[in-house]
Design a protein around this motif. Structure first.
Motif, PDB file in Angstrom:
ATOM      1  N   ARG A 180      10.151  -6.362  -2.837  1.00 22.12           N
ATOM      2  CA  ARG A 180      11.622  -5.936  -3.500  1.00 22.12           C
ATOM      3  C   ARG A 180      11.841  -6.959  -4.715  1.00 22.12           C
ATOM      4  NH1 ARG A 180      14.329  -2.220  -0.476  1.00 22.12           N
ATOM      5  NH2 ARG A 180      16.228  -2.255  -2.025  1.00 22.12           N
ATOM      6  N   TRP A 181      11.412  -8.190  -4.312  1.00 19.22           N
ATOM      7  CA  TRP A 181      11.506  -9.254  -5.431  1.00 19.22           C
ATOM      8  C   TRP A 181      10.615  -8.929  -6.805  1.00 19.22           C
ATOM      9  CZ3 TRP A 181       7.781 -11.913  -8.168  1.00 19.22           C
ATOM     10  CH2 TRP A 181       8.008 -12.756  -8.984  1.00 19.22           C
ATOM     11  N   TYR A 182       9.199  -8.369  -6.579  1.00 19.92           N
ATOM     12  CA  TYR A 182       8.510  -8.145  -7.532  1.00 19.92           C
ATOM     13  C   TYR A 182       8.844  -6.983  -8.406  1.00 19.92           C
ATOM     14  CZ  TYR A 182       4.234  -6.375 -10.052  1.00 19.92           C
ATOM     15  OH  TYR A 182       3.731  -5.940 -10.995  1.00 19.92           O
ATOM     16  N   LEU A 183       9.292  -5.763  -7.526  1.00 19.48           N
ATOM     17  CA  LEU A 183       9.860  -4.582  -8.234  1.00 19.48           C
ATOM     18  C   LEU A 183      11.189  -4.890  -9.090  1.00 19.48           C
ATOM     19  CD1 LEU A 183       9.388  -1.943  -5.337  1.00 19.48           C
ATOM     20  CD2 LEU A 183       7.942  -2.651  -7.588  1.00 19.48           C
ATOM     21  N   ASP A 184      11.934  -5.800  -8.623  1.00 17.67           N
ATOM     22  CA  ASP A 184      13.194  -6.280  -9.207  1.00 17.67           C
ATOM     23  C   ASP A 184      12.886  -7.037 -10.546  1.00 17.67           C
ATOM     24  OD1 ASP A 184      16.247  -6.320  -8.879  1.00 17.67           O
ATOM     25  OD2 ASP A 184      15.957  -8.318  -9.300  1.00 17.67           O
ATOM     26  N   TYR A 185      12.044  -7.894 -10.443  1.00 17.10           N
ATOM     27  CA  TYR A 185      11.304  -8.535 -11.731  1.00 17.10           C
ATOM     28  C   TYR A 185      10.745  -7.522 -12.816  1.00 17.10           C
ATOM     29  CZ  TYR A 185       8.123 -11.166 -14.609  1.00 17.10           C
ATOM     30  OH  TYR A 185       7.253 -11.568 -15.732  1.00 17.10           O
ATOM     31  N   ALA A 186      10.034  -6.685 -12.179  1.00 15.45           N
ATOM     32  CA  ALA A 186       9.487  -5.815 -13.185  1.00 15.45           C
ATOM     33  C   ALA A 186      10.550  -4.947 -14.030  1.00 15.45           C
ATOM     34  CB  ALA A 186       8.763  -4.828 -12.428  1.00 15.45           C
ATOM     35  N   CYS A 187      11.691  -4.687 -13.061  1.00 10.76           N
ATOM     36  CA  CYS A 187      12.788  -3.988 -13.788  1.00 10.76           C
ATOM     37  C   CYS A 187      13.558  -4.932 -14.712  1.00 10.76           C
ATOM     38  CB  CYS A 187      13.738  -3.182 -13.047  1.00 10.76           C
ATOM     39  SG  CYS A 187      13.205  -2.051 -11.951  1.00 10.76           S
ATOM     40  N   ARG A 188      13.789  -6.003 -14.388  1.00 13.37           N
ATOM     41  CA  ARG A 188      14.519  -6.950 -15.338  1.00 13.37           C
ATOM     42  C   ARG A 188      13.742  -7.220 -16.644  1.00 13.37           C
ATOM     43  NH1 ARG A 188      15.261 -12.459 -13.304  1.00 13.37           N
ATOM     44  NH2 ARG A 188      14.036 -11.840 -11.578  1.00 13.37           N
ATOM     45  N   ASP A 189      12.299  -7.433 -16.464  1.00 12.03           N
ATOM     46  CA  ASP A 189      11.637  -7.569 -17.576  1.00 12.03           C
ATOM     47  C   ASP A 189      11.369  -6.481 -18.494  1.00 12.03           C
ATOM     48  OD1 ASP A 189       9.472  -9.595 -18.789  1.00 12.03           O
ATOM     49  OD2 ASP A 189       7.849  -7.980 -17.956  1.00 12.03           O
ATOM     50  N   ASP A 190      11.281  -5.460 -17.993  1.00 12.45           N
ATOM     51  CA  ASP A 190      10.853  -4.202 -18.797  1.00 12.45           C
ATOM     52  C   ASP A 190      12.456  -3.476 -19.529  1.00 12.45           C
ATOM     53  OD1 ASP A 190       8.515  -3.741 -20.070  1.00 12.45           O
ATOM     54  OD2 ASP A 190       8.614  -1.558 -19.227  1.00 12.45           O
TER      55      ASP A 190
ATOM     56  N   TRP B 269      16.641   4.503  -4.170  1.00 12.08           N
ATOM     57  CA  TRP B 269      15.330   5.103  -3.632  1.00 12.08           C
ATOM     58  C   TRP B 269      14.541   4.421  -2.900  1.00 12.08           C
ATOM     59  CZ3 TRP B 269      10.207   4.127  -4.840  1.00 12.08           C
ATOM     60  CH2 TRP B 269       9.116   5.561  -4.692  1.00 12.08           C
ATOM     61  N   LEU B 270      14.263   3.114  -3.030  1.00 12.07           N
ATOM     62  CA  LEU B 270      13.515   1.998  -2.211  1.00 12.07           C
ATOM     63  C   LEU B 270      13.972   2.055  -0.827  1.00 12.07           C
ATOM     64  CD1 LEU B 270      12.844  -0.765  -4.897  1.00 12.07           C
ATOM     65  CD2 LEU B 270      11.073   0.893  -3.911  1.00 12.07           C
ATOM     66  N   ASP B 271      15.219   2.183  -0.655  1.00 14.07           N
ATOM     67  CA  ASP B 271      15.936   2.072   0.703  1.00 14.07           C
ATOM     68  C   ASP B 271      15.448   3.384   1.358  1.00 14.07           C
ATOM     69  OD1 ASP B 271      17.206  -0.369   0.045  1.00 14.07           O
ATOM     70  OD2 ASP B 271      18.951   0.426  -0.282  1.00 14.07           O
ATOM     71  N   GLN B 272      15.707   4.714   0.577  1.00 13.42           N
ATOM     72  CA  GLN B 272      15.346   5.752   1.394  1.00 13.42           C
ATOM     73  C   GLN B 272      13.810   5.691   1.785  1.00 13.42           C
ATOM     74  OE1 GLN B 272      15.993   8.966  -1.564  1.00 13.42           O
ATOM     75  NE2 GLN B 272      18.199   8.596  -1.640  1.00 13.42           N
ATOM     76  N   GLN B 273      13.044   5.287   1.117  1.00 12.64           N
ATOM     77  CA  GLN B 273      11.554   5.019   1.354  1.00 12.64           C
ATOM     78  C   GLN B 273      11.261   4.066   2.512  1.00 12.64           C
ATOM     79  OE1 GLN B 273       9.686   7.588   0.048  1.00 12.64           O
ATOM     80  NE2 GLN B 273      11.499   8.222  -1.084  1.00 12.64           N
ATOM     81  N   GLY B 274      12.278   3.269   2.947  1.00 14.69           N
ATOM     82  CA  GLY B 274      12.089   2.332   4.177  1.00 14.69           C
ATOM     83  C   GLY B 274      11.277   1.022   3.234  1.00 14.69           C
ATOM     84  N   LEU B 275      11.373   0.999   2.057  1.00 15.97           N
ATOM     85  CA  LEU B 275      10.561  -0.198   1.323  1.00 15.97           C
ATOM     86  C   LEU B 275      11.548  -1.197   1.353  1.00 15.97           C
ATOM     87  CD1 LEU B 275       8.741   1.898  -1.183  1.00 15.97           C
ATOM     88  CD2 LEU B 275       7.705   0.632   0.749  1.00 15.97           C
ATOM     89  N   THR B 276      11.744  -2.185   2.395  1.00 12.95           N
ATOM     90  CA  THR B 276      12.519  -3.301   2.458  1.00 12.95           C
ATOM     91  C   THR B 276      11.866  -4.497   2.184  1.00 12.95           C
ATOM     92  OG1 THR B 276      12.299  -3.213   4.802  1.00 12.95           O
ATOM     93  CG2 THR B 276      14.031  -1.798   3.829  1.00 12.95           C
ATOM     94  N   ASP B 277      10.676  -4.767   2.477  1.00 15.13           N
ATOM     95  CA  ASP B 277       9.954  -5.806   2.351  1.00 15.13           C
ATOM     96  C   ASP B 277      10.713  -6.794   1.127  1.00 15.13           C
ATOM     97  OD1 ASP B 277       7.668  -7.916   3.431  1.00 15.13           O
ATOM     98  OD2 ASP B 277       7.568  -7.722   1.133  1.00 15.13           O
ATOM     99  N   PRO B 278      11.069  -8.219   1.434  1.00 22.31           N
ATOM    100  CA  PRO B 278      11.606  -9.113   0.532  1.00 22.31           C
ATOM    101  C   PRO B 278      10.563  -9.208  -0.597  1.00 22.31           C
ATOM    102  CG  PRO B 278      11.449 -10.323   2.317  1.00 22.31           C
ATOM    103  CD  PRO B 278      10.886  -8.846   2.750  1.00 22.31           C
ATOM    104  N   HIS B 279       9.416  -9.524  -0.595  1.00 21.56           N
ATOM    105  CA  HIS B 279       8.293  -9.850  -1.430  1.00 21.56           C
ATOM    106  C   HIS B 279       8.295  -8.627  -2.495  1.00 21.56           C
ATOM    107  CE1 HIS B 279       7.726 -13.583   0.626  1.00 21.56           C
ATOM    108  NE2 HIS B 279       7.137 -12.939   1.591  1.00 21.56           N
TER     109      HIS B 279
ATOM    110  N   ARG C 117       0.745  -1.196   0.070  1.00 12.16           N
ATOM    111  CA  ARG C 117      -0.003  -0.266   0.038  1.00 12.16           C
ATOM    112  C   ARG C 117       0.972   1.195  -0.098  1.00 12.16           C
ATOM    113  NH1 ARG C 117      -3.040  -3.462   3.486  1.00 12.16           N
ATOM    114  NH2 ARG C 117      -1.941  -2.616   5.411  1.00 12.16           N
ATOM    115  N   ARG C 118       2.051   1.007   0.823  1.00 11.38           N
ATOM    116  CA  ARG C 118       3.142   2.362   0.905  1.00 11.38           C
ATOM    117  C   ARG C 118       3.523   2.646  -0.714  1.00 11.38           C
ATOM    118  NH1 ARG C 118       5.212   7.167   2.128  1.00 11.38           N
ATOM    119  NH2 ARG C 118       7.394   6.944   2.084  1.00 11.38           N
ATOM    120  N   PHE C 119       3.724   1.608  -1.434  1.00 10.36           N
ATOM    121  CA  PHE C 119       4.361   1.796  -2.589  1.00 10.36           C
ATOM    122  C   PHE C 119       3.356   2.415  -3.637  1.00 10.36           C
ATOM    123  CE2 PHE C 119       5.616   0.281  -6.840  1.00 10.36           C
ATOM    124  CZ  PHE C 119       6.902   1.030  -7.075  1.00 10.36           C
ATOM    125  N   ALA C 120       2.133   1.790  -3.692  1.00  9.56           N
ATOM    126  CA  ALA C 120       1.162   2.357  -4.461  1.00  9.56           C
ATOM    127  C   ALA C 120       0.776   3.631  -4.044  1.00  9.56           C
ATOM    128  CB  ALA C 120      -0.401   1.643  -4.073  1.00  9.56           C
ATOM    129  N   ALA C 121       0.902   4.339  -3.014  1.00  9.25           N
ATOM    130  CA  ALA C 121       0.696   5.621  -2.739  1.00  9.25           C
ATOM    131  C   ALA C 121       1.554   6.543  -3.129  1.00  9.25           C
ATOM    132  CB  ALA C 121       0.646   5.835  -0.975  1.00  9.25           C
TER     133      ALA C 121
END
Length: 547
Positions: free
Chosen positions: A237-247, A225-235, A186-190
């Motif tokens: 982070r995996w999804y966002l990393d997957y999205a970057c590798r994919d695109d 940037w994710l570190d700065q925002q405190g977005l450290t959840d492994p699930h 929810r935090r990342f969505a915001a």
């Protein structure tokens, strides 16, 4: 022995791959599987590395406009010329078929992609692509609203993820995750919604505002940037990393924070589980042969104006025109083309080798560009696979935590009542791996075969026994990676005072330089990352400017 650092990187990459493969299938389990490398000819591109002795042309041609490069940008430029009634042109393409990363093929009589496999329904910023889809009969206006042909929209179910030993719907890990993970979703969505309010994220990128907030994000990596925002959840982070590798061909530690947010903010945002959204669900157009369906239709009207199997060796801008030397691989003949003008629809690292005189801005842009190698494998199956519990087989199927990006099913769009033989197209981006380009070219086909089967075995234990053939496509420079700083380099021909006008402009500006005024440039590399919309729009603009 003192091994050079670059060689050590290649050896480490090869050793990692060997260990990955050994963890999977035994030789007896895979001996029946045929296949090999196909689709690209690395040795042709490497001809540019060799010293070229002075040689007289074997044949000379004349044309008004010469297009160098038959990927989507070059094909779009040719279409734009034809639309303006300009038929005196020729298009030279390195490979035996045009389309670049958007080509298709057949394996055992089943159509499948050799690269890009879908096109998101374009937004209003990509109006050139919208016009193409209307021309191809993929969309039409019904009762005042645009309607897409449902035969070409991805059928349901669209996506699933193999997570915690079973399949779940969608690619975001949700089943069994804790409250803290959902809170970070929810935090990342915001944050994505806030980014969309602060600036206009557009595809094509040249219709973005390039606001100060976007330029600040472009200065750091997405991971930072994710570190700065405190977005450290492994699930998450995996999804966002997957999205970057994919695109983008590389992960969150490599691409810029602007690129990581652009992935979501330029389309329908990011929606956490349980959120109510007024946005329409993401819709994509896809075909068994992927975007090869589009490239084939762009190439069909060109007839003998399309010359494949040509290695462009030199593009010399002269006072009265342009001289292009190209090697006809099949006949080992040097062709010399005299043209009034040329559209250079080549990757930047190639353009920087062949353009004479070399504009300084092009040299600098090519030197800073980072590109990602890719591997694409088509697995021909004799019968449907046994499946783990959970969500039903989908078009896009991803394994959580895997090195690859999962696979798409070429027969997903089929209306056959009973599943049968199919082709699974598996992808892996290698943009983050040291020595990956050399390992990609030097690793034997059998090692890749075993590595792919080992990766997919947890979800499909009968995969090896059902696989008849694996054809592998290797792309040494598949796509540009939007590393930090890409926005500051994205358009050296564009000034800050023109930004707002460009948002309303009918056509985008075309890269062109005073040192070579008869050359116009068009390739997705100029956008800083590689998607169909960027390549097509830049090619279309170059074609209109040349007509």
């Amino acid at each position: 022995m003192n091994t050079p650092p670059r060689r050590r990187q290649v050896l480490r990459a090869g050793a990692a791959l060997a260990g990955w493969a050994l963890a999977g299938c035994t030789p007896d389990a895979t001996a029946h599987i045929e296949g090999g490398f196909t689709g690209t000819s690395p040795e042709r591109g490497h001809l540019l590395r060799e010293a070229r002795a002075a040689r007289q042309p074997d044949v000379t041609h004349r044309t008004h406009t010469l297009i160098a490069g038959g990927g989507i940008a070059g094909l779009a430029a040719a279409r734009a010329l034809r639309q303006r009634g300009h038929d005196d042109f020729a298009l030279l393409e390195l490979e035996d078929a045009p389309g670049g990363n958007s080509r298709g093929t057949q394996v055992g009589g089943i159509a499948c992609p050799q690269g890009a496999h879908y096109l998101p329904v374009p937004g209003d910023d990509a109006r050139e692509v919208q016009d193409l889809l209307e021309e191809l009969g993929l969309r039409r206006r019904v009762a005042g609203r645009w309607q897409y042909d449902e035969r070409h929209l991805c059928h349901s179910p669209q996506e699933r993820l193999f997570f915690e030993g079973h399949w779940q719907e969608g690619l975001l890990p949700v089943e069994g995750v804790g409250a803290s993970t959902l809170a970070q979703y929810r935090r990342f969505a915001a944050l994505v919604a806030d980014a969309q309010r602060q600036a206009h994220y557009a595809i094509p990128v040249l219709r973005s505002t390039l606001a100060p907030a976007q330029l600040a994000l472009d200065a750091i990596t997405f991971k930072a940037w994710l570190d700065q925002q405190g977005l450290t959840d492994p699930h998450l982070r995996w999804y966002l990393d997957y999205a970057c590798r994919d695109d983008f061909g590389a992960g969150s530690a490599t691409v810029s924070a602007w690129a990581g947010l652009h992935y979501f903010a330029s389309r329908h945002g990011f929606h956490a589980p349980g959120e109510n959204s007024d946005e329409a669900p993401d819709a994509v157009l896809t075909w068994p042969e992927g975007n090869g369906w589009l490239s084939a239709r762009l190439a069909a009207p060109l007839d003998d104006r399309l010359r494949t199997g040509r290695v462009v060796l030199r593009i010399a801008a002269e006072r009265e025109g342009v001289v292009v030397d190209a090697l006809d691989v099949a006949g080992n003949r040097l062709e010399r083309w005299h043209a009034r003008q040329a559209i250079v629809a080549l990757p930047l690292h190639v353009a920087a080798r062949v353009v004479q005189p070399l504009p300084d801005a092009l040299r600098q842009r090519a030197a800073r560009l980072r590109s990602a190698p890719w591997l694409v494998a088509n697995l021909r199956l004799r019968a449907p696979l046994a499946d783990r519990r959970g969500a039903a087989p989908s078009w896009d199927n991803v394994l959580y935590g895997s090195a690859g990006l999962g696979y798409v099913d070429a027969m997903h769009q089929s209306l056959a009542p009973v599943p049968g033989a199919t082709v699974l197209t598996w992808y892996r981006a290698l943009g983050d791996e040291p020595g990956a380009r050399e390992a990609l070219l030097n690793t034997p086909w059998a090692s890749w075969r075993d590595a792919i089967l080992a990766e997919l075995a947890p979800a499909h234990p009968d995969l090896a026994s059902q696989t008849q053939r694996i054809d592998i496509v290797r792309y040494g420079h598949a796509m540009a990676v939007p590393v930090p700083g890409v926005l500051s380099q994205i358009a050296p021909w564009r000034t800050s005072g023109k930004r707002q006008q460009l948002l309303k402009a009918e056509h985008l500006p075309v890269p062109q330089f005073a040192e070579a005024p008869r050359l116009r440039f068009a390739h997705s590399d100029w956008a800083g990352y590689s998607v169909f919309e960027e390549a097509f729009t830049l090619g279309h603009a170059a074609g209109l400017a040349s007509a």
